[in-house]
Design a protein around this motif. Structure first.
Motif, PDB file in Angstrom:
ATOM      1  N   GLN A  62       0.807  -1.437   0.004  1.00 27.83           N
ATOM      2  CA  GLN A  62       0.163   0.216   0.257  1.00 27.83           C
ATOM      3  C   GLN A  62       1.077   1.244  -0.027  1.00 27.83           C
ATOM      4  O   GLN A  62       1.924   1.248   0.972  1.00 27.83           O
ATOM      5  CB  GLN A  62      -0.706   0.345   1.116  1.00 27.83           C
ATOM      6  CG  GLN A  62      -1.528  -1.382   1.795  1.00 27.83           C
ATOM      7  CD  GLN A  62      -2.677  -1.324  -0.128  1.00 27.83           C
ATOM      8  OE1 GLN A  62      -3.678  -0.695   0.300  1.00 27.83           O
ATOM      9  NE2 GLN A  62      -2.666  -2.557  -0.560  1.00 27.83           N
ATOM     10  N   PRO A  63       0.485   2.099  -1.070  1.00 27.82           N
ATOM     11  CA  PRO A  63       1.493   3.414  -0.708  1.00 27.82           C
ATOM     12  C   PRO A  63       1.584   3.942   0.228  1.00 27.82           C
ATOM     13  O   PRO A  63       0.082   4.339   0.684  1.00 27.82           O
ATOM     14  CB  PRO A  63       1.391   4.009  -2.268  1.00 27.82           C
ATOM     15  CG  PRO A  63       0.283   3.020  -2.891  1.00 27.82           C
ATOM     16  CD  PRO A  63      -0.546   2.393  -2.525  1.00 27.82           C
ATOM     17  N   PHE A  64       2.346   4.836   0.829  1.00 33.07           N
ATOM     18  CA  PHE A  64       2.304   5.477   1.998  1.00 33.07           C
ATOM     19  C   PHE A  64       3.033   6.992   1.563  1.00 33.07           C
ATOM     20  O   PHE A  64       2.215   7.829   1.757  1.00 33.07           O
ATOM     21  CB  PHE A  64       2.758   4.989   3.209  1.00 33.07           C
ATOM     22  CG  PHE A  64       2.965   6.413   4.827  1.00 33.07           C
ATOM     23  CD1 PHE A  64       1.496   5.793   5.293  1.00 33.07           C
ATOM     24  CD2 PHE A  64       3.245   6.175   5.042  1.00 33.07           C
ATOM     25  CE1 PHE A  64       1.336   6.618   5.758  1.00 33.07           C
ATOM     26  CE2 PHE A  64       4.139   7.362   6.192  1.00 33.07           C
ATOM     27  CZ  PHE A  64       2.150   6.689   6.800  1.00 33.07           C
ATOM     28  N   GLN A  71       5.937   2.106   1.286  1.00 29.47           N
ATOM     29  CA  GLN A  71       5.213   1.238   1.360  1.00 29.47           C
ATOM     30  C   GLN A  71       5.087   0.446   2.509  1.00 29.47           C
ATOM     31  O   GLN A  71       5.917   0.117   3.345  1.00 29.47           O
ATOM     32  CB  GLN A  71       5.387   0.586   0.324  1.00 29.47           C
ATOM     33  CG  GLN A  71       5.397   0.863  -1.290  1.00 29.47           C
ATOM     34  CD  GLN A  71       5.130   0.635  -2.565  1.00 29.47           C
ATOM     35  OE1 GLN A  71       4.272  -0.440  -2.861  1.00 29.47           O
ATOM     36  NE2 GLN A  71       5.724   0.849  -3.429  1.00 29.47           N
ATOM     37  N   LEU A  72       4.130   0.481   2.961  1.00 31.40           N
ATOM     38  CA  LEU A  72       3.190  -0.735   3.898  1.00 31.40           C
ATOM     39  C   LEU A  72       2.764  -1.923   3.238  1.00 31.40           C
ATOM     40  O   LEU A  72       1.799  -1.850   2.558  1.00 31.40           O
ATOM     41  CB  LEU A  72       2.079   0.180   4.999  1.00 31.40           C
ATOM     42  CG  LEU A  72       2.350   1.572   4.953  1.00 31.40           C
ATOM     43  CD1 LEU A  72       1.034   2.084   5.352  1.00 31.40           C
ATOM     44  CD2 LEU A  72       3.475   1.867   6.253  1.00 31.40           C
ATOM     45  N   THR A  73       3.740  -3.280   3.680  1.00 32.01           N
ATOM     46  CA  THR A  73       3.455  -4.779   3.411  1.00 32.01           C
ATOM     47  C   THR A  73       2.815  -5.359   4.625  1.00 32.01           C
ATOM     48  O   THR A  73       3.937  -5.125   4.628  1.00 32.01           O
ATOM     49  CB  THR A  73       5.030  -4.600   2.551  1.00 32.01           C
ATOM     50  OG1 THR A  73       4.400  -3.350   1.310  1.00 32.01           O
ATOM     51  CG2 THR A  73       4.180  -6.027   1.471  1.00 32.01           C
ATOM     52  N   PHE A  80       5.355  -4.372   8.207  1.00 27.55           N
ATOM     53  CA  PHE A  80       4.870  -3.669   7.462  1.00 27.55           C
ATOM     54  C   PHE A  80       5.589  -2.936   6.853  1.00 27.55           C
ATOM     55  O   PHE A  80       4.916  -1.644   6.217  1.00 27.55           O
ATOM     56  CB  PHE A  80       3.523  -3.567   7.941  1.00 27.55           C
ATOM     57  CG  PHE A  80       3.836  -2.476   9.997  1.00 27.55           C
ATOM     58  CD1 PHE A  80       3.588  -1.261   9.724  1.00 27.55           C
ATOM     59  CD2 PHE A  80       4.752  -3.539  10.442  1.00 27.55           C
ATOM     60  CE1 PHE A  80       3.799  -0.204  10.599  1.00 27.55           C
ATOM     61  CE2 PHE A  80       4.583  -2.262  11.748  1.00 27.55           C
ATOM     62  CZ  PHE A  80       4.528  -0.183  11.282  1.00 27.55           C
ATOM     63  N   LEU A  81       7.062  -1.518   7.316  1.00 29.84           N
ATOM     64  CA  LEU A  81       7.127  -0.957   6.562  1.00 29.84           C
ATOM     65  C   LEU A  81       7.857  -1.484   5.345  1.00 29.84           C
ATOM     66  O   LEU A  81       9.068  -2.199   5.488  1.00 29.84           O
ATOM     67  CB  LEU A  81       8.299  -0.403   7.408  1.00 29.84           C
ATOM     68  CG  LEU A  81       7.311  -0.126   8.579  1.00 29.84           C
ATOM     69  CD1 LEU A  81       8.415   0.510   9.623  1.00 29.84           C
ATOM     70  CD2 LEU A  81       6.445   1.393   8.012  1.00 29.84           C
ATOM     71  N   GLU A  82       8.288  -0.648   4.212  1.00 26.30           N
ATOM     72  CA  GLU A  82       9.436  -1.225   3.052  1.00 26.30           C
ATOM     73  C   GLU A  82       9.791  -0.499   2.313  1.00 26.30           C
ATOM     74  O   GLU A  82       8.589   0.985   1.680  1.00 26.30           O
ATOM     75  CB  GLU A  82       8.357  -2.309   2.432  1.00 26.30           C
ATOM     76  CG  GLU A  82       8.812  -3.294   0.973  1.00 26.30           C
ATOM     77  CD  GLU A  82       7.718  -3.982   0.452  1.00 26.30           C
ATOM     78  OE1 GLU A  82       8.546  -4.223  -0.525  1.00 26.30           O
ATOM     79  OE2 GLU A  82       6.300  -3.096   0.095  1.00 26.30           O
ATOM     80  N   LEU A  83      11.026  -0.483   2.397  1.00 21.21           N
ATOM     81  CA  LEU A  83      11.604   0.333   1.353  1.00 21.21           C
ATOM     82  C   LEU A  83      12.495   0.720  -0.032  1.00 21.21           C
ATOM     83  O   LEU A  83      12.214  -0.715   0.734  1.00 21.21           O
ATOM     84  CB  LEU A  83      12.949   0.779   2.336  1.00 21.21           C
ATOM     85  CG  LEU A  83      12.181   1.741   3.074  1.00 21.21           C
ATOM     86  CD1 LEU A  83      13.838   1.653   4.429  1.00 21.21           C
ATOM     87  CD2 LEU A  83      12.425   3.101   2.420  1.00 21.21           C
ATOM     88  N   VAL A 135      11.465  -5.909   4.193  1.00 18.03           N
ATOM     89  CA  VAL A 135       9.928  -5.286   5.027  1.00 18.03           C
ATOM     90  C   VAL A 135      10.256  -4.934   6.690  1.00 18.03           C
ATOM     91  O   VAL A 135      11.138  -6.823   7.230  1.00 18.03           O
ATOM     92  CB  VAL A 135       8.866  -5.906   4.599  1.00 18.03           C
ATOM     93  CG1 VAL A 135       7.687  -5.314   5.047  1.00 18.03           C
ATOM     94  CG2 VAL A 135       8.385  -6.108   3.059  1.00 18.03           C
ATOM     95  N   PHE A 136      10.344  -4.190   7.168  1.00 11.78           N
ATOM     96  CA  PHE A 136      11.104  -3.820   8.907  1.00 11.78           C
ATOM     97  C   PHE A 136       9.592  -3.814   9.565  1.00 11.78           C
ATOM     98  O   PHE A 136       8.641  -3.760   9.388  1.00 11.78           O
ATOM     99  CB  PHE A 136      11.954  -3.184   8.553  1.00 11.78           C
ATOM    100  CG  PHE A 136      12.431  -1.882   7.946  1.00 11.78           C
ATOM    101  CD1 PHE A 136      11.815  -1.023   9.455  1.00 11.78           C
ATOM    102  CD2 PHE A 136      12.126  -2.128   7.273  1.00 11.78           C
ATOM    103  CE1 PHE A 136      11.744   0.724   9.170  1.00 11.78           C
ATOM    104  CE2 PHE A 136      12.183  -0.390   6.333  1.00 11.78           C
ATOM    105  CZ  PHE A 136      11.969   0.430   7.419  1.00 11.78           C
TER     106      PHE A 136
END
Length: 177
Positions: free
Chosen positions: A29-31, A37-39, A115-118, A123-124
C-alpha cells in the motif's frame, strides 16, 4: 534505558496491531509513493527471514542478547549516549521477542509482524528500526572514542597523573642540585 526500551516496545506493538488490523497481507500500500510502502507480512526468521526453520533458537538467542545488554548496562554504562543506544536495542529486541513468544502459531514459534517497506530493502518494523538505530549509535560512539563509562577514563588518567608528577618533581630536584 528501561524507559526508552518500554516506550519503543509499546510503540512497536501499537504499530504492529494497527498494521494487522488495517493492511492486507502481502499487498503493498503506497504511503510515501515509492519511497515507503506498507506491506504486511509475518517473519518467522531473523534478519531478512534467515533462520525461519529454527524460530525457537532465534527467540532464545534474542532473549540471551537482552540479558547481555542488561548486564552490560548495569555493570558498565554511565554514558547518556550509550544509555540511549542500549535502550533502543533493548526496546526493539523486546518488541520482536513479544511477537515470537505471544503471536501465532505458538510460544517460541511466533511470527514477527513486519510492515514497513523501502525500495530494495526487506520489510521491517519499528522494533527493527530501534535495534538498527541503537547498533549504529554504538558503532558511532566507538568510532568517536566515547566511552560507555566516561568516569573510568577520567579515573584512569587521574591515577596516572601522580606518577608523572612525581617523576617530574624528581627530575626537577636533581636539576636544582
Amino acid at each position: 534505558m528501561v524507559v526508552i526500551a518500554v516506550v519503543l516496545a509499546v510503540i512497536d506493538q501499537i504499530t504492529k496491531n494497527w498494521a494487522e488490523a488495517n493492511l492486507p497481507l502481502l499487498e503493498p500500500q503506497p504511503f510515501l509513493g515509492e519511497v515507503l510502502q506498507l506491506t504486511l507480512l509475518y517473519n518467522t526468521g531473523a534478519a531478512w527471514g534467515m533462520g525461519a526453520e529454527i524460530t525457537p533458537v532465534v527467540t532464545c538467542l534474542q532473549i540471551a542478547i537482552v540479558i547481555g545488554v542488561l548486564v552490560f548496562a548495569v555493570k558498565v554504562v554511565r554514558s547518556g549516549w550509550y544509555t540511549l543506544a542500549l535502550g533502543l536495542i533493548l526496546g526493539g529486541a523486546l518488541g520482536n521477542i513479544h511477537d515470537r513468544l505471544l503471536r501465532d502459531p505458538s510460544p517460541f514459534h511466533g511470527a514477527v509482524v513486519d510492515f514497513l517497506e523501502l525500495p530494495n530493502w526487506p520489510v521491517f518494523n519499528v522494533a527493527d528500526m530501534g535495534v538498527v538505530g541503537g547498533a549504529v549509535l554504538v558503532v558511532a560512539l566507538g568510532l568517536f572514542g566515547i566511552a560507555a563509562d566516561p568516569s573510568a577514563d577520567a579515573g584512569g588518567a587521574a591515577a596516572d597523573a601522580p606518577a608523572e608528577s612525581e617523576e617530574t618533581t624528581r627530575t626537577t630536584s636533581e636539576e636544582d642540585r
